[in-house]
Design an enzyme around this catalytic site. Sequence first.
Site, short mmCIF file in Angstrom:
data_model
loop_
_atom_site.label_atom_id
_atom_site.label_comp_id
_atom_site.label_asym_id
_atom_site.label_seq_id
_atom_site.Cartn_x
_atom_site.Cartn_y
_atom_site.Cartn_z
N SER A 78 0.84 -1.19 0.00
CA SER A 78 0.00 0.00 0.00
C SER A 78 0.88 1.25 0.00
O SER A 78 1.71 1.41 -0.89
CB SER A 78 -0.97 -0.06 1.19
OG SER A 78 -2.02 0.86 1.02
N ASP A 167 -9.90 -5.38 -4.19
CA ASP A 167 -9.33 -4.38 -3.29
C ASP A 167 -10.33 -3.23 -3.10
O ASP A 167 -10.77 -2.61 -4.07
CB ASP A 167 -8.02 -3.85 -3.89
CG ASP A 167 -7.20 -3.05 -2.89
OD1 ASP A 167 -7.79 -2.44 -1.98
OD2 ASP A 167 -5.97 -3.01 -3.05
N HIS A 197 -7.63 -5.90 -0.26
CA HIS A 197 -6.45 -5.06 -0.06
C HIS A 197 -5.35 -5.80 0.69
O HIS A 197 -4.17 -5.67 0.37
CB HIS A 197 -6.85 -3.80 0.70
CG HIS A 197 -5.80 -2.74 0.74
ND1 HIS A 197 -5.32 -2.12 -0.39
CD2 HIS A 197 -5.13 -2.19 1.79
CE1 HIS A 197 -4.40 -1.23 -0.05
NE2 HIS A 197 -4.27 -1.26 1.26
#
Length: 225
Positions: A78, A167, A197
């Site tokens: 991320s 996600d 995610h």
Amino acid sequence: MESCLFIHGFTGGEYEISPLAQFLERHDYHARTFTLKGHGGSRNDLLQSDRHDWRQSAEDQLQDLLACGEGVHLVGFSTGALIASHLSVQYQARIKSLTLLSTPVFPLNLLEIARTLGSPVMVRNYLSKFGATPAKATKEFLRLVRESFNIYPQIEIPTLIVQGRRDHLVRAKSAAYLQRTIPSGSKQVLMVERSGHMLCHGEHSGQMMNEVLQFMRTSGRAGLN
């Protein structure tokens, strides 16, 4: 033994990437995780840090690893993927490979958020997380997202792009953008069809971890020039 530096995400922690770090440790890699500055503590801690602090704390860890060996594999999750991208360019001659997990090129997939929030547990998690995140920190995150658009065209090392199709925080087209934009002659894209995610967690994480391992073994440069 080759080393890997793992960089977690915004408002997250080592738990986000620890399953992959432990997996690679079992396959003879030295894996280092750490907590970005301002994270893992109070709301005020996050408020008192910015994107430069986050990046510097990762760079300090990278420099420490580089002092002990010839090169390092970077793995970012991320927001950590944004930071890893920056470091891969800054330290290009010393980085063996770059693995980008759930990179927020285009954050917030509203359709998937709507689907995910059908769960009361997820509703509570979102309310808790958003309530604990200072607006200043969110602005720093968005600045880092924007700044990274200048970085992607400079990435020339072997790169693996991993994106979950489900996600809820990152639009799936982020992976396609990275594939088009990163000029590395050695790059791969792995779309994990039923993953969200948190790629390192859940029933499909095992397959992803094996793909990362094979990428590091085959695409990570054995010798750095």
